[in-house]
Scaffold this motif. Structure first.
Motif, PDB file in Angstrom:
ATOM      1  N   UNK A  97       2.365 -14.010   8.008  1.00  0.00           N
ATOM      2  CA  UNK A  97       2.655 -12.627   7.603  1.00  0.00           C
ATOM      3  C   UNK A  97       2.904 -11.749   8.815  1.00  0.00           C
ATOM      4  N   UNK A  98       2.066 -11.912   9.847  1.00  0.00           N
ATOM      5  CA  UNK A  98       2.224 -11.102  11.052  1.00  0.00           C
ATOM      6  C   UNK A  98       3.566 -11.402  11.730  1.00  0.00           C
ATOM      7  N   UNK A  99       3.923 -12.680  11.815  1.00  0.00           N
ATOM      8  CA  UNK A  99       5.185 -13.054  12.457  1.00  0.00           C
ATOM      9  C   UNK A  99       6.391 -12.511  11.681  1.00  0.00           C
ATOM     10  N   UNK A 100       6.319 -12.610  10.352  1.00  0.00           N
ATOM     11  CA  UNK A 100       7.420 -12.109   9.525  1.00  0.00           C
ATOM     12  C   UNK A 100       7.576 -10.596   9.704  1.00  0.00           C
ATOM     13  N   UNK A 101       6.453  -9.907   9.777  1.00  0.00           N
ATOM     14  CA  UNK A 101       6.516  -8.452   9.950  1.00  0.00           C
ATOM     15  C   UNK A 101       7.051  -8.062  11.316  1.00  0.00           C
ATOM     16  N   UNK A 102       6.665  -8.797  12.335  1.00  0.00           N
ATOM     17  CA  UNK A 102       7.202  -8.526  13.671  1.00  0.00           C
ATOM     18  C   UNK A 102       8.702  -8.769  13.678  1.00  0.00           C
ATOM     19  N   UNK A 146       7.822  -1.983   6.818  1.00  0.00           N
ATOM     20  CA  UNK A 146       7.417  -1.198   5.650  1.00  0.00           C
ATOM     21  C   UNK A 146       6.409  -1.958   4.800  1.00  0.00           C
ATOM     22  N   UNK A 147       6.479  -3.303   4.811  1.00  0.00           N
ATOM     23  CA  UNK A 147       5.522  -4.097   4.042  1.00  0.00           C
ATOM     24  C   UNK A 147       4.091  -3.838   4.523  1.00  0.00           C
ATOM     25  N   UNK A 165      -0.674   7.526   5.987  1.00  0.00           N
ATOM     26  CA  UNK A 165       0.132   6.381   5.568  1.00  0.00           C
ATOM     27  C   UNK A 165       1.227   6.810   4.592  1.00  0.00           C
ATOM     28  N   UNK A 166       0.896   7.712   3.672  1.00  0.00           N
ATOM     29  CA  UNK A 166       1.923   8.202   2.741  1.00  0.00           C
ATOM     30  C   UNK A 166       2.992   8.986   3.497  1.00  0.00           C
ATOM     31  N   UNK A 167       2.563   9.754   4.495  1.00  0.00           N
ATOM     32  CA  UNK A 167       3.518  10.508   5.321  1.00  0.00           C
ATOM     33  C   UNK A 167       4.466   9.546   6.035  1.00  0.00           C
ATOM     34  N   UNK A 168       3.910   8.474   6.588  1.00  0.00           N
ATOM     35  CA  UNK A 168       4.739   7.494   7.286  1.00  0.00           C
ATOM     36  C   UNK A 168       5.700   6.800   6.321  1.00  0.00           C
ATOM     37  N   UNK A 169       5.206   6.466   5.127  1.00  0.00           N
ATOM     38  CA  UNK A 169       6.073   5.816   4.140  1.00  0.00           C
ATOM     39  C   UNK A 169       7.211   6.735   3.705  1.00  0.00           C
ATOM     40  N   UNK A 177       9.853   1.193  -1.817  1.00  0.00           N
ATOM     41  CA  UNK A 177       9.698   1.552  -3.231  1.00  0.00           C
ATOM     42  C   UNK A 177       9.493   0.342  -4.133  1.00  0.00           C
ATOM     43  N   UNK A 178      10.181  -0.756  -3.830  1.00  0.00           N
ATOM     44  CA  UNK A 178      10.026  -1.941  -4.683  1.00  0.00           C
ATOM     45  C   UNK A 178       8.584  -2.450  -4.639  1.00  0.00           C
ATOM     46  N   UNK A 179       7.984  -2.447  -3.453  1.00  0.00           N
ATOM     47  CA  UNK A 179       6.597  -2.896  -3.328  1.00  0.00           C
ATOM     48  C   UNK A 179       5.634  -1.908  -3.981  1.00  0.00           C
ATOM     49  N   UNK A 180       5.924  -0.616  -3.853  1.00  0.00           N
ATOM     50  CA  UNK A 180       5.083   0.397  -4.485  1.00  0.00           C
ATOM     51  C   UNK A 180       5.191   0.283  -6.011  1.00  0.00           C
TER      52      UNK A 180
END
Length: 335
Positions: A97-102, A146-147, A165-169, A177-180
């Motif tokens: 997960x960390x590698x995919x996010x990076x 964003x994940x 966190x909401x401000x950053x999103x 939005x799809x994940x939310x």
């Protein structure tokens, strides 16, 4: 059978067979006249048993115990292997997960990679201050995937960190939005609430569409939050839920403010006034709710409201009548 033949047929190298022998795991039954190791059928069967147990993750020492100790019971060891395997999978999944996010952050160089790793670690910190700084830094320094932001927003319990966190999103566009939206269907009530709160702060048409869909969510908290957000966006379909909130006395002041914002549209103003009047006329509505409904009419312009207030000024409930009379006086002053 000589060691070379055994190695070819079993797939276990001659070197490993000698290692097994040195550990006492398997000893060739005999020797040839030339002194070469000779393995019997039983020896070969034991080699396959060793390889089968090794495939389960047992160490060679554990394999030896399993094969030679009559009192050895496998259940405890297998349970331990299951635990170890699950822990290993969890570690590997976390790393993946960390590698995919990076990778998703598209780092330009190793400095970018290090900054992203630092922020990801800070998001998972036990310190609320570190988590909040990471959320804020994701906008001003190195952008976080964003994940990661969505996952953090849906699990955050600290009010200040959740707001960051909401401000950053909200500044990351509508990629989250799809994940939310998936969060709205979570079996956990707190996650559903955090999801709709995050969506409410994203100023895009796609977010507005999600909020409209949320008006039919089975979770009443989600419906209410969506209605309040839609009220500031001109969403007329939020009116029934907002009126219900006033009747129920749940965030009724915010709901009245949202109705007031919607009533800037003259067509909507009459519709809102009619909805409030209809609820006032229902016999099942409690006196306290009727007073809140009357107060909500104060900021709704138009003739429908004026007529309703005139009628209410003669209401049998003295508190309702006085409230309506007072509001009529204010509207008269305004003219």
């Amino acid at each position: 059978m000589l060691i070379g033949d055994v190695a070819r047929r079993s797939g276990v190298s001659a070197r490993m067979l000698r290692h097994y022998e040195s550990l006492g795991l398997v000893r060739p039954t005999g020797r040839s006249e030339a002194g070469y190791r000779e393995y019997s059928s039983e020896d070969i069967r034991r080699i396959f048993h060793i390889e089968s147990l090794r495939s389960l993750g047992l160490s060679l020492r554990e394999v030896g115990r399993a094969l030679d100790d009559p009192g050895f019971t496998p259940s405890e060891l297998v349970d331990d292997l299951i635990r170890q395997t699950r822990e290993r999978i969890a570690r590997e999944t976390e790393l993946l997960t960390r590698l995919v996010r990076i990778d998703a952050a598209e780092p330009a160089d190793w400095e970018d990679v290090l900054r992203i790793v630092e922020l990801l670690q800070a998001l998972g910190s036990e310190s609320a201050g570190k988590r909040q700084r990471a959320a804020l830094s994701s906008v001003t320094e190195a952008p976080l995937p964003v994940e990661a932001l969505v996952e953090a927003a849906l699990s955050e319990t600290d009010t200040n960190v959740a707001g960051a966190l909401r401000w950053a999103l909200a500044r990351s566009g509508d990629d989250g939005l799809a994940l939310l939206a998936e969060g709205l269907g979570s079996p956990v009530a707190e996650v559903r609430e955090r999801a709709v709160q995050s969506i409410a702060e994203i100023p895009h048409a796609a977010a507005t569409a999600l909020l409209r869909d949320a008006l039919t969510n089975p979770d009443i908290v989600v419906r209410r939050c969506a209605a309040l957000a839609l009220g500031t966006r001109g969403g007329a379909d939020a009116v029934p839920t907002l009126v219900d909130m006033i009747v129920e006395g749940v965030n009724d002041t915010d709901a009245a403010d949202a109705l007031s914002a919607l009533a800037s549209d003259p067509v909507l103003a009459d519709r809102i006034a009619a909805g409030l009047v209809d609820r006032l006329a229902q016999s099942a509505v409690e006196p306290s709710a009727r007073r809140r409904l009357t107060q909500a009419l104060a900021d709704i312009p138009g003739p429908t409201t004026s007529r309703a207030l005139a009628d209410l000024s003669h209401d049998d409930d003295r508190a309702v009548a006085l409230t309506a009379t007072y509001i009529l006086g204010l509207r008269g002053d305004a003219r």
